[in-house]
Motif scaffolding. Structure first.
Motif, PDB file in Angstrom:
ATOM      1  N   HIS A 159       0.724  -1.310   0.146  1.00  0.00           N
ATOM      2  CA  HIS A 159       0.053  -0.008   0.041  1.00  0.00           C
ATOM      3  C   HIS A 159       0.891   1.078   0.024  1.00  0.00           C
ATOM      4  CE1 HIS A 159       1.160   0.218   4.324  1.00  0.00           C
ATOM      5  NE2 HIS A 159       0.517  -1.069   4.485  1.00  0.00           N
ATOM      6  N   ARG A 160       0.434   2.431  -0.031  1.00  0.00           N
ATOM      7  CA  ARG A 160       0.948   3.707   0.070  1.00  0.00           C
ATOM      8  C   ARG A 160       1.339   3.983   1.353  1.00  0.00           C
ATOM      9  NH1 ARG A 160       0.054   6.966  -4.577  1.00  0.00           N
ATOM     10  NH2 ARG A 160       0.870   8.882  -3.249  1.00  0.00           N
ATOM     11  N   SER A 161       2.616   4.384   1.681  1.00  0.00           N
ATOM     12  CA  SER A 161       2.990   4.728   2.957  1.00  0.00           C
ATOM     13  C   SER A 161       2.979   6.343   3.186  1.00  0.00           C
ATOM     14  CB  SER A 161       4.610   4.471   2.973  1.00  0.00           C
ATOM     15  OG  SER A 161       5.492   5.204   2.216  1.00  0.00           O
ATOM     16  N   ASP A 162       2.858   6.960   2.076  1.00  0.00           N
ATOM     17  CA  ASP A 162       2.432   8.508   2.206  1.00  0.00           C
ATOM     18  C   ASP A 162       1.025   8.709   2.094  1.00  0.00           C
ATOM     19  OD1 ASP A 162       2.696   7.555  -0.352  1.00  0.00           O
ATOM     20  OD2 ASP A 162       3.280   9.397  -1.244  1.00  0.00           O
TER      21      ASP A 162
ATOM     22  N   PRO B 269       8.396  -5.981   8.265  1.00  0.00           N
ATOM     23  CA  PRO B 269       8.557  -4.660   7.772  1.00  0.00           C
ATOM     24  C   PRO B 269       8.259  -3.875   9.233  1.00  0.00           C
ATOM     25  CG  PRO B 269       6.456  -5.715   6.880  1.00  0.00           C
ATOM     26  CD  PRO B 269       7.332  -6.579   7.381  1.00  0.00           C
ATOM     27  N   GLY B 270       8.802  -2.816   9.184  1.00  0.00           N
ATOM     28  CA  GLY B 270       8.439  -1.861  10.381  1.00  0.00           C
ATOM     29  C   GLY B 270       8.428  -0.445   9.946  1.00  0.00           C
ATOM     30  N   THR B 271       8.451   0.537  10.832  1.00  0.00           N
ATOM     31  CA  THR B 271       8.682   2.156  10.573  1.00  0.00           C
ATOM     32  C   THR B 271       9.742   2.548  11.516  1.00  0.00           C
ATOM     33  OG1 THR B 271       7.465   3.922   9.769  1.00  0.00           O
ATOM     34  CG2 THR B 271       6.564   2.736  11.741  1.00  0.00           C
ATOM     35  N   SER B 272      10.049   3.808  11.275  1.00  0.00           N
ATOM     36  CA  SER B 272      10.948   4.507  11.977  1.00  0.00           C
ATOM     37  C   SER B 272      10.293   5.925  12.041  1.00  0.00           C
ATOM     38  CB  SER B 272      12.544   4.443  11.397  1.00  0.00           C
ATOM     39  OG  SER B 272      12.453   5.431  10.554  1.00  0.00           O
ATOM     40  N   ILE B 273      10.613   6.529  13.078  1.00  0.00           N
ATOM     41  CA  ILE B 273      10.326   7.973  13.327  1.00  0.00           C
ATOM     42  C   ILE B 273      10.360   8.890  12.093  1.00  0.00           C
ATOM     43  CG2 ILE B 273      10.761  10.001  14.941  1.00  0.00           C
ATOM     44  CD1 ILE B 273      11.233   8.350  17.175  1.00  0.00           C
ATOM     45  N   SER B 274      11.748   8.830  11.773  1.00  0.00           N
ATOM     46  CA  SER B 274      12.074   9.932  10.729  1.00  0.00           C
ATOM     47  C   SER B 274      11.328   9.265   9.391  1.00  0.00           C
ATOM     48  CB  SER B 274      13.585  10.065  10.672  1.00  0.00           C
ATOM     49  OG  SER B 274      13.986   8.609  10.492  1.00  0.00           O
ATOM     50  N   SER B 275      11.230   8.232   9.097  1.00  0.00           N
ATOM     51  CA  SER B 275      10.548   7.789   8.066  1.00  0.00           C
ATOM     52  C   SER B 275       9.280   8.204   7.897  1.00  0.00           C
ATOM     53  CB  SER B 275      10.959   6.460   7.506  1.00  0.00           C
ATOM     54  OG  SER B 275      10.068   5.670   8.287  1.00  0.00           O
ATOM     55  N   SER B 276       8.523   7.908   9.045  1.00  0.00           N
ATOM     56  CA  SER B 276       6.927   8.167   9.199  1.00  0.00           C
ATOM     57  C   SER B 276       6.688   9.824   8.880  1.00  0.00           C
ATOM     58  CB  SER B 276       6.538   8.168  10.593  1.00  0.00           C
ATOM     59  OG  SER B 276       6.630   6.655  11.010  1.00  0.00           O
ATOM     60  N   ILE B 277       7.594  10.572   9.406  1.00  0.00           N
ATOM     61  CA  ILE B 277       7.492  11.986   9.210  1.00  0.00           C
ATOM     62  C   ILE B 277       7.742  12.275   7.537  1.00  0.00           C
ATOM     63  CG2 ILE B 277       8.634  14.260   9.760  1.00  0.00           C
ATOM     64  CD1 ILE B 277       9.422  13.161  12.304  1.00  0.00           C
ATOM     65  N   ALA B 278       8.685  11.837   6.875  1.00  0.00           N
ATOM     66  CA  ALA B 278       8.785  12.037   5.695  1.00  0.00           C
ATOM     67  C   ALA B 278       7.721  11.518   4.677  1.00  0.00           C
ATOM     68  CB  ALA B 278      10.124  11.403   5.205  1.00  0.00           C
ATOM     69  N   SER B 290      -0.169  17.320  14.125  1.00  0.00           N
ATOM     70  CA  SER B 290       0.484  17.684  15.377  1.00  0.00           C
ATOM     71  C   SER B 290       1.159  16.302  15.787  1.00  0.00           C
ATOM     72  CB  SER B 290      -0.597  17.998  16.091  1.00  0.00           C
ATOM     73  OG  SER B 290      -0.350  17.908  17.526  1.00  0.00           O
ATOM     74  N   ALA B 291       0.687  14.997  15.571  1.00  0.00           N
ATOM     75  CA  ALA B 291       1.469  13.847  15.953  1.00  0.00           C
ATOM     76  C   ALA B 291       2.460  13.667  15.284  1.00  0.00           C
ATOM     77  CB  ALA B 291       0.184  12.464  15.359  1.00  0.00           C
ATOM     78  N   LEU B 292       2.790  13.996  13.965  1.00  0.00           N
ATOM     79  CA  LEU B 292       4.040  13.743  13.306  1.00  0.00           C
ATOM     80  C   LEU B 292       5.084  14.710  13.863  1.00  0.00           C
ATOM     81  CD1 LEU B 292       2.777  13.384   9.690  1.00  0.00           C
ATOM     82  CD2 LEU B 292       4.092  11.682  11.080  1.00  0.00           C
ATOM     83  N   ILE B 293       4.716  15.954  14.378  1.00  0.00           N
ATOM     84  CA  ILE B 293       5.764  16.927  15.078  1.00  0.00           C
ATOM     85  C   ILE B 293       6.234  16.288  16.196  1.00  0.00           C
ATOM     86  CG2 ILE B 293       6.036  19.228  15.647  1.00  0.00           C
ATOM     87  CD1 ILE B 293       4.182  19.945  13.440  1.00  0.00           C
ATOM     88  N   ALA B 294       5.137  15.823  16.952  1.00  0.00           N
ATOM     89  CA  ALA B 294       5.154  15.286  18.279  1.00  0.00           C
ATOM     90  C   ALA B 294       6.442  14.122  18.159  1.00  0.00           C
ATOM     91  CB  ALA B 294       4.031  14.834  18.800  1.00  0.00           C
ATOM     92  N   LEU B 295       6.171  13.109  16.918  1.00  0.00           N
ATOM     93  CA  LEU B 295       7.150  12.217  16.688  1.00  0.00           C
ATOM     94  C   LEU B 295       8.578  12.582  16.702  1.00  0.00           C
ATOM     95  CD1 LEU B 295       5.951   9.616  13.990  1.00  0.00           C
ATOM     96  CD2 LEU B 295       6.432   9.150  16.546  1.00  0.00           C
ATOM     97  N   GLY B 296       8.706  14.003  15.853  1.00  0.00           N
ATOM     98  CA  GLY B 296       9.960  14.621  15.909  1.00  0.00           C
ATOM     99  C   GLY B 296      10.524  15.066  17.050  1.00  0.00           C
TER     100      GLY B 296
END
Lengths: 341, 323
Positions: A159-162, B269-278, B290-296
């Protein structure tokens, strides 16, 4: 010395006069938003600038950004893959209309199954993306594909991640066809995926599908074509099996119930037509109904009018589908009745 | 006559020392300003992420830190999965890259013939100059297919071992925590290696020669003389690499799989803080943003905690040495 100074001043004056002179009747308008329409809008605007001298500067900053900018009034028009609702439009005095159509296709990578051979319906697609169907030879898929040899392999969902309009339309379709999807996941530009891996952008999803055997994902039609990955055919709301093609996307736009949709607030997914592709999407141009800068707003409307009439070839060359004439007529009528400039 | 000369001289030197003192003061202030600028910038960045993420950090409080949900539709956010992915991939990267960097640095300073040192060192420095997006694309198009060939072997062998076997079970798709960790390891290798190589060269030759004269082997000299002499700088180099791994964005986004999971298997698979934001920042509005900035902000916190642990470890080592 004095002489050369004077020559310089005269030349400068001529240059200044000529630049300002030509700028006097050309208008620069700015728009921002959806990255989905960026390729076609930028192509249209280049041709339009050659023809009329008016520059349409479009920045693809994402639908969310486009909506924020048009609300703040910093651009002449915004573009979003998600329509705004009645209340928001009224609150900010905005109007919206569709610009171009695109299709979203389930794309897969299965050994021995060619593009167009795999048949899926909404319910099955939803169950795959819910993680309820985990193997390719599941009874539900097999029932739709009696003649296809399906491998006994695990399904990898991509799926899309963005956040994206593609995800919004896809999840909206699954919500319409599967009550369980609607309650468990819902619809949005980004959702909580029960299973699968996420690729960034249509390119990312295409790359993952190409590399991972037995995977299935969803991409805009153009990306499935350009990356040579298999796309499934779908059983639509009328119960007919249709292949993704521009005629099927246009059929969806044609049969969708635009007449009763105020401000074109309608998603074309699961359209009723016999030939309609079930996951057809559009993108909306959002503009103030009583713009402060009426001259610029006029140019924006002229630009889109020109694009509806003359931009069809360019849209097709980028694998978009131009709006059907019935819809264009409604939009032009909407401009007359709702926009004051 | 003589007297006036002396007076003149005294006056001159007094004037000079006044000027010197003034220059000194200005210089000191300038340096202080530079140092404070770093602090102010850091504090500003931390506070602005705290402010940007306030709706989630203070509105949801502990739920944000303890929940593994990430649901933009229902506006329910938890940071556990991205924190987990960030920490696990960085740990894999450190575990893999520290021994290799150590070996490379040792080889270059102690064992390699002279003609080889220059080219290999420059090659390592070049590795540090490669943009992370290139690592990401290499990871996706070259390394992921390779890993998807390796992973079935891993889960058939290591995966059968009780306890640690759980780390190596999962679908062989080539993407996931392990792949991301390995790509990160390659990325931080040059940083750790160059620091180690630099500091190993500062060990006085006399010290090493004395050890050799006492009959030490090469390994003994390296382990008992060179490493203790350079320990704090070596740990500094490792921390530098770890900091880079924690914040790395593009390369990780390409190969981690971007799914909000907390699993026992490194192949998932997983995710990381910076890749979620990007991934999500562009289209995020309201609470999601707001949640993404809080992750930062949490990335600041995680990095800070890691640095703190490293400092404590260093202090502990120094204490033991003092005994």
């Amino acid at each position: 010395m004095l002489n050369s100074c004077r020559t310089f001043a005269v030349t400068a004056a001529i240059i200044v006069a000529s630049t300002f002179g030509s700028a006097a009747h050309a208008v620069d308008v700015t728009g921002a938003g959806s990255s989905f329409v960026y390729p076609v809008v930028s192509k249209w605007s280049a041709t339009y600038a050659e023809k009329t001298g008016n520059q349409i500067n479009y920045q693809s900053i994402g639908s969310g950004g486009g909506i924020a900018q048009i609300k703040a009034g910093t651009v002449d028009f915004g573009a979003s893959d998600m329509p705004l609702d009645e209340a928001t439009l009224d609150k900010f005095g905005l109007g919206q209309f569709p610009d171009v159509i695109g299709g979203i296709v389930p794309a897969f990578n299965l050994d021995g199954v060619a593009s167009g051979q795999l048949v899926l319906d909404g319910q099955t697609l939803a169950d795959i993306f819910l993680g309820k169907i985990t193997r390719w030879n599941d009874a539900a898929i097999a029932a739709l594909n009696p003649d296809v040899k399906l491998p006994d392999a695990k399904v990898t969902v991509v799926h899309r991640s963005d956040g994206s309009g593609t995800t919004f339309n896809f999840s909206n379709y699954l919500s319409k066809v599967s009550p369980e999807w609607k309650t468990r996941v819902g619809e949005g530009t980004a959702v909580q995926w029960p299973v699968g891996i996420g690729g960034k952008g249509n390119q990312g999803v295409s790359a993952y599908i190409k590399q991972i055997k037995n995977s299935i994902g969803y991409v805009e039609y153009a990306y499935a074509l350009q990356n040579n990955i298999g796309s499934a055919v779908m059983k639509n709301a009328a119960g007919k099996v249709v292949a993704p093609a521009s005629t099927a996307f246009q059929a969806a736009a044609d049969t969708a119930n635009w007449k009763d949709a105020k401000n074109f607030n309608l998603l074309m997914t699961n359209a009723p037509g016999e030939d309609a592709w079930p996951i057809t999407a559009t993108s909306w141009v959002i503009m103030p109904k009583q713009p402060r800068n009426a001259a610029n707003a006029k140019v924006v409307l002229e630009f889109f009018k020109w694009a509806y009439e003359n931009g069809q070839e360019q849209a097709r060359s980028l694998d978009y589908v131009p709006l059907p004439q019935s819809l264009v007529d409604q939009i032009e009528n909407y401009w007359k009745t709702d926009f004051k400039m | 006559m003589q007297l006036t000369h002396a007076r003149q001289f005294a006056r001159d030197s007094e004037r000079r020392s006044h000027a010197d003192a003034r220059h000194d003061r200005i210089f000191r202030r300038l340096l202080k300003f530079c140092a404070l600028l770093v602090l102010v910038a850091l504090l500003g960045a931390a506070l602005s992420t705290l402010w940007g993420g306030r709706e989630v950090l203070f509105g949801q409080g502990l739920h944000f830190l303890t929940s593994d949900a990430w649901n933009p539709v229902k506006d329910d956010y938890g940071a556990l999965a991205p924190i987990f992915g960030t920490v696990v991939t960085s740990l894999i990267a450190i575990v893999l890259s520290v021994p290799v960097s150590f070996g490379v640095a040792m080889f270059l300073t102690e064992i390699a013939p002279n003609w080889m040192r220059g080219p290999v060192s420059s090659a390592i420095e070049l590795l540090a100059g490669i943009p992370s997006i290139i690592y990401g694309m290499w990871g996706l198009f070259v390394f992921v297919p390779f890993m998807s060939g390796i992973e079935p072997v891993l889960s058939d062998t290591l995966g059968k071992i009780p306890l640690i076997g759980r780390l190596f079970q999962g679908p062989p798709i080539g993407l996931g925590l392990l792949t991301a960790g390995i790509v990160l390891a390659v990325m931080i290798l040059p940083f750790i290696t160059s620091v180690m190589r630099e500091v190993f060269q500062t060990v006085p030759t006399r010290l090493k020669e004395s050890a050799y004269a006492l009959g030490s082997t090469r390994w003994e000299v390296l382990w008992d003389i060179v490493l203790p002499y350079t320990r704090s700088a070596v740990i500094g180099g490792i921390i530098l690499g770890l900091g880079r791994a924690l914040g790395e964005t593009m390369a990780v986004t390409f190969v981690l799989g971007n799914s909000y999971n907390i699993t026992s298997s490194l192949l998932m698979p997983g995710t990381s803080i910076s890749s979620s934001i990007a991934n999500e920042f562009n289209e995020a509005v309201g609470l999601h943003r707001s949640a993404l900035i809080a992750l930062g902000f949490l990335l600041f916190v995680v990095t800070f905690i890691v640095l703190l642990i490293a400092r404590l470890m260093l202090r502990q080592l120094a204490k033991r040495e003092g005994k």
